[in-house]
Design a protein around this motif. Structure first.
Motif, short mmCIF file in Angstrom:
data_model
loop_
_atom_site.label_atom_id
_atom_site.label_comp_id
_atom_site.label_asym_id
_atom_site.label_seq_id
_atom_site.Cartn_x
_atom_site.Cartn_y
_atom_site.Cartn_z
N UNK A 36 0.85 -1.18 0.00
CA UNK A 36 0.00 0.00 0.00
C UNK A 36 0.90 1.24 0.00
N UNK A 37 0.96 1.98 -1.09
CA UNK A 37 0.14 1.79 -2.30
C UNK A 37 0.65 0.64 -3.16
N UNK A 38 -0.28 -0.05 -3.77
CA UNK A 38 0.08 -1.16 -4.65
C UNK A 38 0.53 -0.61 -6.00
N UNK A 39 1.58 -1.20 -6.58
CA UNK A 39 1.98 -0.76 -7.92
C UNK A 39 0.98 -1.14 -9.00
N UNK A 40 -0.01 -1.97 -8.64
CA UNK A 40 -0.95 -2.48 -9.65
C UNK A 40 -2.39 -2.09 -9.41
N UNK A 41 -2.71 -1.45 -8.28
CA UNK A 41 -4.12 -1.19 -7.99
C UNK A 41 -4.77 -0.32 -9.07
N UNK A 42 -4.00 0.58 -9.65
CA UNK A 42 -4.53 1.41 -10.74
C UNK A 42 -3.99 0.98 -12.09
N UNK A 43 -3.39 -0.21 -12.12
CA UNK A 43 -2.83 -0.73 -13.38
C UNK A 43 -3.06 -2.23 -13.43
#
Length: 273
Positions: A36-43
């Motif tokens: 958190x933040x995830x490198x993939x949450x918005x990708x």
């Protein structure tokens, strides 16, 4: 090389293929879930691409030895519709699940400190809350019941195997040529995940789910892994099995008869899938 040596090589290849898929796929799931933040949450497409590339790499590594089924649903479909030896079906399944188990073990070795921190930070534990279980095996998404997930797995695996049969059909003049089929199959896996993965984490492969699930059962998740909440464990096994047969049957009946020089049987057991 004797028949027994050849079979041993094929089983090792199937184990290695699923190991590669789980090592890369569950690792990207860990990156998505634990940080958190995830490198993939918005990708999210990046997660799908890594799973797809895992399949592609597995085919390039092992395809010349076993054909890289890497999926019990694919093995069963090939035995049913393309002449793959029924005597090899169960040994292939065992090798595939073993690869999933070993892949999950290595992912756990990589991420165990982060898993422990995630559980502590969220006030969760493995045994009672299933902390970080989604790194390793699948579960229904929001608003999705186990029976609806069963339908999802049938449809998505049907699409996967339908596509694999088309891509590897020797009579399909529009199929990828040479060794590029591995890349297209990987992109098919990625596309399935990108279009419907949030429904139930898109197992579409019994070994991909059950191997890591079995590891987690032994590694402290206990009933959160098997039988899992809602007795969900059977859904990512039977859904893909049914879907694979459905997809292969639909390709065989709807598309293959109309291919140039189409035949009703394909005795190849070495087609990369």
């Amino acid at each position: 090389m004797t028949t027994q040596q050849r079979l041993l090589g094929e089983l090792i290849a199937e184990c290695v293929a699923v190991f590669i898929i789980i090592l890369l796929g569950d690792s990207v799931a860990a990156m998505y879930t634990l940080y958190d933040p995830s490198p993939y949450k918005t990708a999210y497409w990046g997660v799908c691409i890594v799973w797809g590339l895992g399949v592609t790499i597995a085919i390039y590594v092992t395809g010349a030895v076993s054909g890289t089924h890497a999926n019990p649903a694919v093995t069963l479909a090939l035995a049913t519709f393309r002449g793959f030896s029924w005597a090899k079906v169960v040994p292939y399944w065992v090798a595939q699940v073993t690869g999933g188990f070993l892949g999950a073990a290595v992912v756990y070795a990589l991420f165990s400190p982060v898993i422990d921190h995630y559980a502590l930070a969220h006030g969760m534990d493995r045994l009672h809350d299933g902390a970080a279980a989604g790194v390793f095996f699948t579960h229904p998404g929001e608003f999705v019941t186990p029976m609806h997930a069963f339908l999802v797995e049938i449809i998505l695996t049907g699409l996967l195997v339908f596509g694999i049969f088309a891509i590897t059909c020797e009579h399909n003049t529009m199929a990828p040529q040479a060794n590029s089929g591995a890349l297209i199959i990987g992109l098919l896996v990625a596309a399935i995940g990108a279009s419907a993965g949030y429904l139930d984490a898109w197992a579409i492969n019994p070994a991909r789910d059950f191997g890591p699930r079995l590891f987690c059962y032994l590694a402290g998740w206990g009933p959160q892994a098997l039988p899992s909440p809602g007795n969900y464990w059977w859904v990512p096994i039977m859904g893909p099995i049914c879907g694979g047969l459905l997809g292969a049957g639909l390709y065989r009946s709807l598309i293959q008869p109309f291919m140039p020089r189409a035949v009703l049987t394909d005795s190849s057991t070495k087609t990369p899938v």
